[in-house]
Design a protein around this motif. Structure first.
Motif, PDB file in Angstrom:
ATOM      1  N   ASP A 112       0.608  -0.595  -0.249  1.00  0.00           N
ATOM      2  CA  ASP A 112       0.303  -0.270  -0.036  1.00  0.00           C
ATOM      3  C   ASP A 112       1.356   1.090  -0.199  1.00  0.00           C
ATOM      4  N   ILE A 148       1.234   4.342  -3.502  1.00  0.00           N
ATOM      5  CA  ILE A 148       0.336   5.912  -3.117  1.00  0.00           C
ATOM      6  C   ILE A 148       2.240   6.604  -3.099  1.00  0.00           C
ATOM      7  N   ASN A 202      -5.049  14.380  -2.353  1.00  0.00           N
ATOM      8  CA  ASN A 202      -5.137  13.973  -1.221  1.00  0.00           C
ATOM      9  C   ASN A 202      -6.293  13.821  -1.299  1.00  0.00           C
ATOM     10  N   ARG A 250      -7.962  10.434  -2.460  1.00  0.00           N
ATOM     11  CA  ARG A 250      -7.841   9.169  -1.962  1.00  0.00           C
ATOM     12  C   ARG A 250      -8.397   9.453  -0.351  1.00  0.00           C
ATOM     13  N   ALA A 299      -7.257   8.574   5.001  1.00  0.00           N
ATOM     14  CA  ALA A 299      -6.369   8.218   4.717  1.00  0.00           C
ATOM     15  C   ALA A 299      -5.695   9.382   5.058  1.00  0.00           C
TER      16      ALA A 299
END
Length: 293
Positions: A95, A99, A158, A161, A168
């Motif tokens: 993960d 990102i 951002n 997400r 997040a």
């Protein structure tokens, strides 16, 4: 038979190899070091006229292996994610990699859009150069515009997400930009570097990295030369001189607030020296034609 080079004997199995061989044709061991020794230290016996002719026309081995360098004035940018270490502690490695991959792709897109070159990735930081291998008249402007676009892209990243996962983590970024003289590898075609050889060296890069470290999250810090070059295009807020690691004297720094007119359109960078008007001498006919047109 052609260039006068001697055959290479493998030091492992004593098999005779042609002079261009990099690996033994019998045992497969590398011959590169042996081949360089043969070229650098010719036989003690009298060389043939063909060997003399080849030696005179061909540059020495160190000359062929070394890359030419040039001095350039470039603008260097360092951008780093804040709080990535605690984030990596909480997330699965896959993960976290996903990102960072999305983050790096977004940042690289903004940098290339403004004519910058990605020098390297250092952990979760990005180093970019504006002015090498291709120099532009407004490289400091381009670096700041790229940094502003990177902040906008990160905000959108951002938001995307958090639409998928409301919990997040909100990513923040610090950016440092500095302009100065560096040593850079020269290029044969003037358009791109070999990624294995691309390495910018000089104090300008060290200052840019220190400015990035000193910046607060979601801010862009620039050095004095970058500020002096771009103050007619962007608004800045001056800071007290910074005590940076490794620097004996305090370093002046400014925070980028944004473009003067807050217009996203890119305008031509002002030319010349502010307050000085120098009239063009001569070319009257050409000037008349230009004004008439």
């Amino acid at each position: 038979m052609e260039c006068g080079k001697r055959f290479i004997v493998c030091p492992h199995c004593n098999t005779v190899n042609p002079p261009v061989a990099k690996f033994c044709i019998e045992c497969g061991n590398a011959l590169q070091a042996k081949a360089q020794t043969e070229l650098a230290a010719p036989s003690a016996t009298t060389p043939s006229p063909i060997t003399n002719q080849h030696t005179e026309q061909t540059p020495s081995l160190p000359d062929r292996l070394s890359n030419p360098e040039e001095r350039r004035v470039v603008t260097i940018m360092f951008a780093d994610i804040t709080g990535s270490t605690p984030l990596a502690d909480r997330l699965d490695p896959e993960d976290m990699r996903a990102i960072l991959t999305g983050y790096f792709n977004l940042m690289a897109e903004q940098i290339r859009k403004h004519g910058g070159t990605l020098e390297k990735y250092i952990g979760d930081a990005v180093m970019a150069v504006f002015g090498a291998p291709i120099a532009h008249e407004d490289d400091p402007d381009r670096a700041i515009r790229a940094a502003l676009d990177m902040q906008t892209a990160l905000a959108q990243f951002n938001q995307q997400r958090q639409e998928v996962d409301a919990e997040a983590t909100h990513l923040q970024m610090r950016i440092g930009i500095n302009t100065g003289e560096v040593a850079a590898p020269a290029t044969s075609n003037g358009t791109q570097y070999d990624r294995r050889d691309f390495l910018i060296t000089g104090d300008a890069g060290n200052v840019a990295a220190r400015l990035q470290t000193a910046a607060t999250p979601d801010t862009i810090l620039v050095g004095e030369r970058t500020y002096l070059t771009t103050r007619a295009v962007f608004d800045f807020q001056p800071l007290a001189p910074l005590r940076l690691k490794g620097k004996a004297e305090p370093i002046a720094a400014w925070v980028v607030l944004g473009p003067h007119n807050r217009n996203p359109a890119i305008t031509q960078h002002p030319r010349g020296i502010e307050g000085l008007r120098a009239r063009l001498v001569g070319r009257e006919i050409e000037l008349d034609l230009m004004h008439a047109t």
